[in-house]
Motif scaffolding. Structure first.
Motif, PDB file in Angstrom:
ATOM      1  N   GLY A   1       1.014  -4.970   7.390  1.00  0.00           N
ATOM      2  CA  GLY A   1       1.983  -3.878   7.288  1.00  0.00           C
ATOM      3  C   GLY A   1       1.698  -2.661   8.146  1.00  0.00           C
ATOM      4  O   GLY A   1       2.396  -1.650   8.012  1.00  0.00           O
ATOM      5  N   TRP A   2       0.709  -2.737   9.075  1.00  0.00           N
ATOM      6  CA  TRP A   2       0.345  -1.578   9.890  1.00  0.00           C
ATOM      7  C   TRP A   2       0.722  -1.818  11.354  1.00  0.00           C
ATOM      8  O   TRP A   2       0.371  -2.847  11.937  1.00  0.00           O
ATOM      9  N   TYR A   3       1.424  -0.804  11.917  1.00  0.00           N
ATOM     10  CA  TYR A   3       1.939  -0.927  13.277  1.00  0.00           C
ATOM     11  C   TYR A   3       1.732   0.383  14.043  1.00  0.00           C
ATOM     12  O   TYR A   3       1.677   1.466  13.458  1.00  0.00           O
TER      13      TYR A   3
ATOM     14  N   PRO B   1       5.191  -1.470   4.702  1.00  0.00           N
ATOM     15  CA  PRO B   1       4.941  -2.613   3.800  1.00  0.00           C
ATOM     16  C   PRO B   1       6.142  -3.531   3.681  1.00  0.00           C
ATOM     17  O   PRO B   1       7.295  -3.104   3.799  1.00  0.00           O
ATOM     18  N   ALA B   2       5.858  -4.784   3.424  1.00  0.00           N
ATOM     19  CA  ALA B   2       6.914  -5.786   3.264  1.00  0.00           C
ATOM     20  C   ALA B   2       7.241  -6.044   1.806  1.00  0.00           C
ATOM     21  O   ALA B   2       8.302  -6.582   1.490  1.00  0.00           O
ATOM     22  N   LYS B   3       6.339  -5.653   0.903  1.00  0.00           N
ATOM     23  CA  LYS B   3       6.592  -5.881  -0.520  1.00  0.00           C
ATOM     24  C   LYS B   3       5.907  -4.794  -1.351  1.00  0.00           C
ATOM     25  O   LYS B   3       5.003  -4.086  -0.866  1.00  0.00           O
ATOM     26  N   ASP B   4       6.331  -4.677  -2.597  1.00  0.00           N
ATOM     27  CA  ASP B   4       5.806  -3.638  -3.483  1.00  0.00           C
ATOM     28  C   ASP B   4       4.290  -3.709  -3.634  1.00  0.00           C
ATOM     29  O   ASP B   4       3.604  -2.682  -3.665  1.00  0.00           O
ATOM     30  N   ALA B   5       3.765  -4.924  -3.734  1.00  0.00           N
ATOM     31  CA  ALA B   5       2.332  -5.100  -3.970  1.00  0.00           C
ATOM     32  C   ALA B   5       1.498  -4.442  -2.874  1.00  0.00           C
ATOM     33  O   ALA B   5       0.410  -3.913  -3.147  1.00  0.00           O
ATOM     34  N   ASP B   6       2.005  -4.464  -1.637  1.00  0.00           N
ATOM     35  CA  ASP B   6       1.293  -3.830  -0.526  1.00  0.00           C
ATOM     36  C   ASP B   6       1.141  -2.330  -0.769  1.00  0.00           C
ATOM     37  O   ASP B   6       0.098  -1.734  -0.464  1.00  0.00           O
TER      38      ASP B   6
END
Length: 600
Positions: free
Chosen positions: A195-197, A334-339
């Motif tokens: 999730g890091w760019y 992030p792609a999802k809540d858990a991230d």
């Protein structure tokens, strides 16, 4: 003698006739009396009392239909919606309400029937959109967004020619991955694994547009839309032509866009007041006051049609009402809540060895800047950390170096950048670091949709003059805050993280609302309030003054008028300065020049 019986018979016959005549006369008198009472009652109730239907038609005022006129600001009380009289028709008299006949001595006007009021309400072209909020079974009720299908010259064609989007930076790298840029390697373990760019701070145009494609309540029916999105890459457009191009070239796409929009039927619903667009640049790039070639930027936000729209920018004007601040993009998508939850938990557990830190460069050419004094205090403090930025190679250009310092600090100093705001404020909060602001325009009056109105919950405010004139010690000021209070403030900052980041446009968060979600809902709420105010024939504020725009978002619930404010000195405009302000336009120029520091 025989005639007596005849006379007697005649007399008897006469008595019979007289009795019959008297009976007829009594019947006549009874009939006449009955007719008289009927006539009297009719005269009393019908003639004197009046027919309710006819009387209401005579006494009630002519119905008035409110028409929306897109040429004025609805917040301006001097420009109330126009009204035009609607002639009384037979349809207005259908199914009248039954009302008690008024007393003759105190006649009063009969109120217009509710059915007529409802008919007037339904005449507004946006009523169907408002009605969707009443459908409780529709999860998208009141949340539908209609997206204009713009010609590709307004968006996608710019990405195809991405090398021209910046004079110093190859934006082709940064428009990849739906606008997030290339993935960041987690060599030093500063980031989480996904999730890091390496996201460019001016990439919001394309990120927001791609997030909109994932919005769960898109519609092709503009009549039910709560708001209308214009996917114009305004920031990328002006980025191409700021240096070395005349004003005709700089204004061309904006004028073209306005001409295209105003010819669309969707524009006529509210004259553009339900439209919004996004520009990943500061507002001063779009507020050129004159047509002199030397003036900065284009005039998009000063075009009459654009004044009706809402423009979301990374820095808004405190003196104008048609732009709204949204967060700069950070490196985390992030792609999802858990991230998000994992990152928040990690920020709570970190050991922070520095009391405060600052990442930035001095501004020696700006006599009002306090950056030099802040840098000096960082250098002279044993509990302060400094990451100096300058031209050439520097750790300041490394996302991992910046985030590592912020993660090691309790407080992160955020003075003004080249303009009021800077991306660093959001990077620091992402790291769970409590921001310290020195000007209210750096956050408090900017990001009112995304940050709490009570700024003391998540930040520290030290007025610039305390540093500039009074030489206040930042270390002493921050050291006065108790450990317990620091913990509470840091938790508040960490809880804000979801609403300050832009999720990966290619995915979708399950329950959390990111910066995109917050901004879209704020636009919907703004348009909905405006529509209801139009129906009621009222304005949102009393005596609206656009030059005081920054104050209105700070009002408490129920307040309708602004007055003097403790921050007035921060937003006073020098005499002779226009709406965009010469100093602000100059700051925009410097911001562009300093982009060279971020080139890669």
């Amino acid at each position: 003698m025989r005639r007596r019986p005849s006379a007697s018979a005649a007399s008897e016959q006469m008595e019979k006739g007289t009795a019959k005549s008297q009976h007829s006369r009594l019947c006549f008198l009874a009939t006449l009396s009955l007719f008289f009472w009927v006539l009297l009652l009719y005269f009393h109730f019908v003639v004197l009392g009046g027919n309710p239907l006819d009387e209401s038609a005579k006494l009630q005022p002519l119905p008035v239909r409110t028409e929306f006129t897109p040429s004025h600001r609805i917040d301006d009380p001097s420009l109330e919606p126009r009204t035009s009289a609607t002639p009384l028709r037979e349809s207005h008299l259908e199914a009248p309400q039954v009302v008690d006949p008024p007393k003759r001595e105190t006649p009063k006007v009969v109120e217009p029937p509710k059915r007529e009021t409802e008919r007037n309400r339904e005449s507004f072209p946006f009523m169907r959109a408002l009605r969707t909020t009443e459908n409780k079974s529709d999860p998208c009720g009141g949340r539908y967004i209609y997206v204009h299908d713009l010609p590709p010259r307004f968006n996608e064609d710019m990405l195809k020619d991405c090398r021209k989007l910046s004079l110093w930076t190859n934006m082709c790298r940064f428009t990849s991955n739906a606008g997030l840029g290339p993935p960041l390697e987690n060599v030093e373990g500063v980031f989480s694994n996904t999730g890091w760019y390496a996201t460019n701070q001016f990439a919001v145009d394309v990120i927001f547009n791609n997030r909109m494609k994932q919005y769960d309540c898109l519609t092709r029916d503009s009549s039910i839309a709560a708001a209308i999105f214009v996917p114009f890459y305004a920031g990328f457009d002006i980025a191409r032509y700021l240096w070395g191009y005349n004003i005709s070239v700089r204004d061309a796409a904006s004028l073209d866009l306005v001409e295209w929009l105003t010819k669309r039927p969707e524009w006529n619903i509210m004259g553009g007041k339900d439209h919004f667009l996004v520009a990943g640049r500061i507002t001063w790039d779009f507020r050129r006051l004159s047509d002199e070639e030397k003036d900065w930027g284009n005039k998009l936000l000063f075009l009459p049609a654009a004044r009706n729209m809402s423009m979301l920018v990374v820095e808004s004007s405190p003196w104008n009402a048609n732009d709204f601040g949204i967060p700069y993009p950070t490196y985390f998508h992030p792609a999802k809540d858990a991230d998000v939850f994992m990152w928040q938990d990690r920020m709570r557990k970190l050991e922070r060895k520095w009391l405060f830190s600052f990442a930035g460069a001095p501004r020696p050419d700006n006599p009002k800047s306090i950056r030099g004094q802040i840098i000096d205090q960082c250098r002279n403090s044993k509990v302060g950390k400094l990451l100096e930025c300058d031209f050439g190679e520097s750790k300041c250009h490394s996302p991992s170096s910046i985030m590592q310092m912020f993660q090691s600090s309790l407080f992160c100093l955020q003075p003004q950048g080249d303009s009021y705001t800077r991306r660093s404020a959001f990077d620091s909060m992402l790291a769970g670091c409590i921001p310290v602001f020195f000007h209210p325009g750096s956050a408090y009056t900017q990001y009112t949709w995304h940050l709490p109105k009570n700024y003391t919950k998540y930040s520290v405010f030290i007025p610039e003059d305390d540093i500039r004139k009074r030489n206040v010690s930042i270390e002493e000021r921050l050291g006065q805050i108790s450990h317990e209070q620091v913990k509470i403030m840091r938790e508040e900052v960490i809880n804000l993280i979801p609403s300050l980041i832009y999720a990966d446009p290619r995915s979708k968060l399950e329950t959390l609302k990111d910066a995109f979600d917050v901004a879209v809902q704020a636009v919907i709420d703004k348009v909905t309030r405006l529509r209801r105010n139009i129906i009621e024939g009222r304005t949102e504020y009393d005596n609206f003054i656009e030059e005081n725009s920054w104050k209105y978002a700070l009002l408490e619930e129920g307040e309708r008028e602004v007055g003097g404010h403790e921050w007035d000195p921060f937003f006073s405009k020098p005499k002779g300065e226009g709406d965009s302000g010469g100093s602000s336009a100059e700051a925009a120029k410097k911001s562009w020049k300093n982009e060279q520091r971020d080139r890669s």
